[in-house]
Design an enzyme around this catalytic site. Structure first.
Site, PDB file in Angstrom:
ATOM      1  N   GLY A 208       0.822  -1.194   0.000  1.00 19.99           N
ATOM      2  CA  GLY A 208       0.000   0.000   0.000  1.00 19.99           C
ATOM      3  C   GLY A 208       0.861   1.251   0.000  1.00 19.99           C
ATOM      4  N   SER A 209       0.353   2.281   0.665  1.00 18.91           N
ATOM      5  CA  SER A 209       1.000   3.584   0.587  1.00 18.91           C
ATOM      6  C   SER A 209       2.380   3.635   1.230  1.00 18.91           C
ATOM      7  CB  SER A 209       0.111   4.633   1.245  1.00 18.91           C
ATOM      8  OG  SER A 209      -1.149   4.615   0.637  1.00 18.91           O
ATOM      9  N   THR A 210       2.694   2.658   2.070  1.00 20.01           N
ATOM     10  CA  THR A 210       4.025   2.714   2.679  1.00 20.01           C
ATOM     11  C   THR A 210       5.096   2.614   1.602  1.00 20.01           C
ATOM     12  OG1 THR A 210       3.989   0.328   3.041  1.00 20.01           O
ATOM     13  CG2 THR A 210       3.353   1.711   4.892  1.00 20.01           C
TER      14      THR A 210
END
Lengths: 489, 466
Positions: free
Chosen positions: A216-218
């Site tokens: 995801g956004s990490t």
């Protein structure tokens, strides 16, 4: 009749010769292979014939050996806080073999390792009973406890690393299992084993090392690093040229933002509120090959990250097209990573661009506590320059510090914290509950002592809309970092 | 007048009797066995075994009695045969006692210590050995019983068919009060006597009345009869008693003796062809044999599925675990093989606990016994003695090869016992008798020729002394 008699004598001689040759073949050529054959029960008997050495955390053993009155196996393995430490120790079972450290360092733990030859010989002369050596880990009891408690009844994993050395400080995975429950070979051990094998929640899976999740956004910090390293962005506060909505290259699919103000947002702002459009476009600008280069420097696509327990390889697709690369840049498409891998990303940034090789065995000790092998910190790669690392630190710290940042829950008094949240959608059409991610590091005046990655897989009891990396995973990361900071005082 | 005054240049060659050599070797054999016994006790219990004195005295007594009887009744016998047999027997007793100490065995419901019983059987064996030496003054007497031997051996072979199978093979008979017997072991000796007698009479007919065909001397139909009969018998044994070992043994022994008697290679070719045909034929419809063959081809493939394969695999692992020098007596885990560890698979214990070195020593001891047997056959002066000696030692060699090869995975396992070492009354008794007969033949063979009659010319050619 003597001529045929002589021939018969030769024939008998050949029979005996055949037996002698066969015997040499078995007992000399194939001896090792047969002796360590998986069906050879002697291996197990030998393993439990003596008190097994211990696995040690903070100077205290987290394993033990209990004497049994069994014919074959004199000792049985016991575990202190088994479920909490299972992802570190693995198990050693009389019936079901062993895994992880218990298996990899079996030679030292049983005392059969060549490195312990001298000790064995000495024990033979002094008449001492043979004992196994110890494995001293790099883990921190406090950090592990914080991680395990933080995960609680949620399904997920935590990996924490000391960025300066690569020492693994915490490795938690839930739901977990108690290796003591099947350490023997009695009926109840088999029952416990079978129940674990059948459990749909897969408690035996070491999620911190052996499971890959969409990040995801990490993953945006990796994209940011690639953009800085390859010169796509020089000034992190300068506005980018990002339309709203941003259409994925060669498609008519718009990139949806969950945040406001992403149009032409600066890199700083885009990371703070987690803009999909900015990073997707940036990833496309950098291009697949350069994205791949940076990701691989962080450790992606490396199937041999041995801690020494081998971590599963994290994936950044090598052959995908432009639009998929753009999706991958925000951690979607088939990008997948282990919690350890994301902790390595955070650690490399916190350590000013230098990625240390993660390891969890500090040293091996002989039964008399002499050190027989000491692991030294080792540089693995330099995914980004010191300057760019510090720019990323600014951005990640902003995520936590800024009032509109997504990582506010990870704030710690008396330390600087940098972080990045992630909410990874998965399943077809996002049908399943998303994974909540949080990666972060804490920093004091003397540099960063800890970087953490937390993933919460499925949080029963939390309504779907509330699942965000910051809200669910952030507090766990904070507790782990705090535990490390306090133990350093 | 005495030999000394006889001035002829041809004197009687006084062959050394070598009885003192035999005595020394016997002391050595007993000492090694007692040492092995002590070693087992020290390794397992940390103390000298309680029965050590009894065992030592018992074994010494057996050795002493047999030695004295040989000294008295067969003074020129081969000096190696008795010590070698004693060594194997004594060592076997130590190994069996070692397996008695196994906690795994003791946990079995069927467990009964075997060492004491085996010592008793050894005593019976030695008694039979003594009996053979005392009663059988000349081995040629046995010729008279050629056809009786045939009847007795056939009877013994057929007998087990009427008794229930044990572990898949019908080779035992159960006599209430005495226990189980393996008549095949005795039949082995008796049939050798029959073959020797029969072949000695028929050897010329078999060897000479033949037609040459494609470079081979083909026997006549009526001479081929007996070989076909033996072939049929061994096949029948295989079918009805599912005893691969015994049929192989009989057939092999017969081919060897035929070859020696006729000096015709064609007999060997026939023998091999027929045994191959028989084995393939039986293997196609006998599941027991098929099982053994698949177990031999890949012992680990049948792990957990069939007992035969698992036994072989366990045996191979025991050998492998022993390595070059072995774990030391009493310190291995060969008892993992299970119930057959002290009979068929006893060599696995030797392999594991004494290692490659010990195994080679044991195999060479067997080899030496065979070698002394063949040497006896070479030295024997009468064709009957030659045939009997080669028959017995050939059978011994084949048995050793078949058993040792079986447990080491060289050939399919057949389920015979290792002579002298393995636990089993019939085997040890029969083999003592076998050694007894060999010693008798060797005594006759090595006995010095009677002194030549004094030459009547001796006086005439006397040198006139000044």
């Amino acid at each position: 009749m003597n001529k045929p008699l002589r021939r018969i004598a030769i024939f008998c001689g050949l029979l005996v010769l055949a037996l002698l040759i066969r015997d040499n073949w078995l007992q000399y050529v194939r001896a090792d292979e047969l002796n360590s054959h998986k069906y050879n029960r002697r291996v197990q008997i030998e393993r439990y014939a003596y008190e097994r050495g211990n696995i040690i955390v903070d100077g205290k053993p987290i394993t033990g050996s209990a004497e049994t009155n069994d014919t074959d196996f004199k000792y049985k393995r016991t575990y202190v806080d088994g479920p909490m430490w299972a992802p570190v120790t693995g198990y050693a079972s009389q019936a079901f073999d062993a895994n992880q450290i218990e298996k990899l360092e079996d030679g030292v733990l049983t005392g059969n390792s060549d490195q312990l030859f001298f000790d064995r010989t000495m024990a033979m002369f002094t008449g001492d009973q043979k004992r196994g050596g110890n494995v001293v880990t790099t883990l921190s009891g406090a950090a592990q406890k914080a991680a395990y408690k933080g995960l609680g009844s949620k399904k997920g994993a935590v990996a924490a690393i000391d960025p300066k050395t690569g020492k693994i400080l915490a490795l938690a995975s839930t739901p977990s299992y108690d290796p003591s429950s099947f350490a023997g070979y009695a009926g109840k051990d088999e029952k416990a084993w079978n129940a674990l094998e059948k459990d749909k929640e897969k408690p035996k899976l070491n999620r911190a090392l052996r499971e890959v999740y969409p990040p995801g956004s990490t993953f945006k910090v990796v994209t940011a690093a690639a953009a800085l390293e390859h010169g796509e962005v020089d000034d992190i506060n300068a506005a980018t040229d990002t339309p709203e909505p941003y259409i994925l290259p060669n498609t008519r699919t718009p990139m949806v933002n969950h945040a406001n103000g992403c149009k032409n947002a600066s890199l700083m702002k885009a990371l703070e509120v987690s803009c999909n459009s900015v990073f997707a476009k940036l990833g496309d600008q950098v291009g697949r090959d350069k994205m791949l280069e940076t990701a691989q420097k962080f450790g992606f696509n490396n199937p041999e990250i041995d801690t020494p327990v081998r971590a599963a390889a994290s994936v950044y697709n090598k052959t995908m097209d432009r639009s998929s690369n753009a999706l991958s840049s925000i951690g979607q498409f088939d990008t997948a990573t282990t919690p350890l891998q994301m902790a390595m990303v955070a650690a490399a940034i916190a350590n000013d661009g230098k990625l240390m090789k993660p390891y969890m065995i500090d040293q091996l000790e002989a039964p008399n506590l002499d050190v027989i092998k000491k692991n030294e910190p080792e540089e693995m790669s330099r995914p980004l320059s010191q300057k760019n690392a510090q720019l990323l630190q600014q951005m990640m710290e902003n995520v936590v510090e800024s009032p509109t940042g997504t990582g506010g829950k990870a704030k710690i008094n008396g330390a600087t914290v940098g972080g990045k949240t992630g909410t990874a959608q998965h399943g077809e059409n996002n049908s399943k509950r998303p994974y909540a991610w949080f990666i972060s590091y804490a920093k004091t005046d003397s540099g960063s002592p800890v970087a953490v990655a937390v993933v919460v897989e499925d949080s029963s009891g939390t309504s779907r809309d509330d699942i965000t990396g910051g809200g669910l995973a952030g507090p766990i990361a904070r507790d782990v970092m705090q535990a490390v900071l306090e133990s350093k005082k | 007048m005495s030999v000394v005054t006889n001035t002829t240049t041809i004197g009687a060659i006084e062959a050394p009797s070598r009885r003192n050599t035999e005595l020394m070797l016997l002391v050595f054999a007993v000492a090694i066995s007692v040492f092995a016994y002590a070693n087992v006790g020290l390794a397992i219990n940390g103390a000298l075994p309680a029965g050590m004195l009894g065992y030592g005295i018992g074994l010494s007594l057996l050795a002493a009695v047999s030695h004295l009887v040989v000294r008295k009744f067969a003074p020129y016998a081969d000096p190696l045969l008795l010590p070698l047999a004693t060594l194997l027997n004594g060592f076997g007793l130590a190994i069996i006692w070692r397996l008695d100490q196994s906690e795994r065995f003791q946990a079995l419901k069927t467990f009964a210590p075997a060492a004491t019983k085996q010592l008793m059987f050894s005593a019976v064996g030695v008694a039979l050995f003594v009996g053979v030496l005392i009663l059988l003054k000349d081995h040629r007497i046995l010729q008279r019983y050629t056809y009786i031997s045939m009847v007795v051996s056939l009877f013994l072979l057929v007998l087990p068919v009427f008794f229930p199978a044990v572990n898949g093979a019908k080779i035992w008979i159960n006599i209430p009060g005495v226990g189980t017997l393996q008549p095949g072991e005795f039949a082995k000796i008796i049939i050798a006597i029959f073959f020797s007698g029969y072949l000695m009479v028929k050897r010329d007919a078999l060897a000479l009345a033949s037609r040459r065909f494609m470079g081979l001397y083909l026997p006549r139909g009526r001479d081929l009869g007996p070989i076909l009969v033996v072939w049929a018998i061994s096949i029948l044994i295989l079918v009805f008693e599912t005893d691969l070992g015994t049929s192989l043994l009989f057939f092999g022994m017969f081919v060897v003796m035929l070859y020696v008697a006729t000096e015709r290679t064609s007999w060997i070719v026939f023998g091999l062809l027929m045994s191959a045909a028989g084995a393939v034929g039986v293997a196609t419809f006998e599941p027991h044999v098929q099982q053994r063959v698949t177990a031999w081809l890949d012992p680990f493939a049948g792990w957990g599925k069939e007992a035969a394969s698992e036994q072989i695999a366990k045996s191979l692992m025991a050998f492998g675990s022993g390595g070059t020098l072995g774990t030391g007596l009493g310190q291995g885990h060969s008892d993992l093989i299970g119930f057959a560890a002290n009979s068929d698979f006893i060599l696995a214990t030797v392999g594991e606990e004494l290692g490659l070195a010990g195994m080679m020593a044991v195999l060479l001891i067997y080899g030496l016994i065979v070698e002394r047997g063949v040497r006896t056959a070479l030295a024997a002066r009468d064709p009957f003695g030659k045939l009997l000696a080669i028959g017995l030692s050939g059978a011994f060699a084949i048995q050793v090869f078949v058993v040792a090869g079986g447990v080491m995975g060289l050939i399919p396992l057949t389920g015979m016992t290792m002579p002298f070492i393995a636990q089993g009354g019939s085997s040890v008794i029969a083999n003592w008798a076998l050694v007894g007969i060999l010693i008798r033949i060797s005594d006759t063979a090595r006995r010095p020729a009677p002194a030549p009659a004094p030459s009547p010319d001796a006086e005439m050619t006397q040198v006139v002394r000044p």
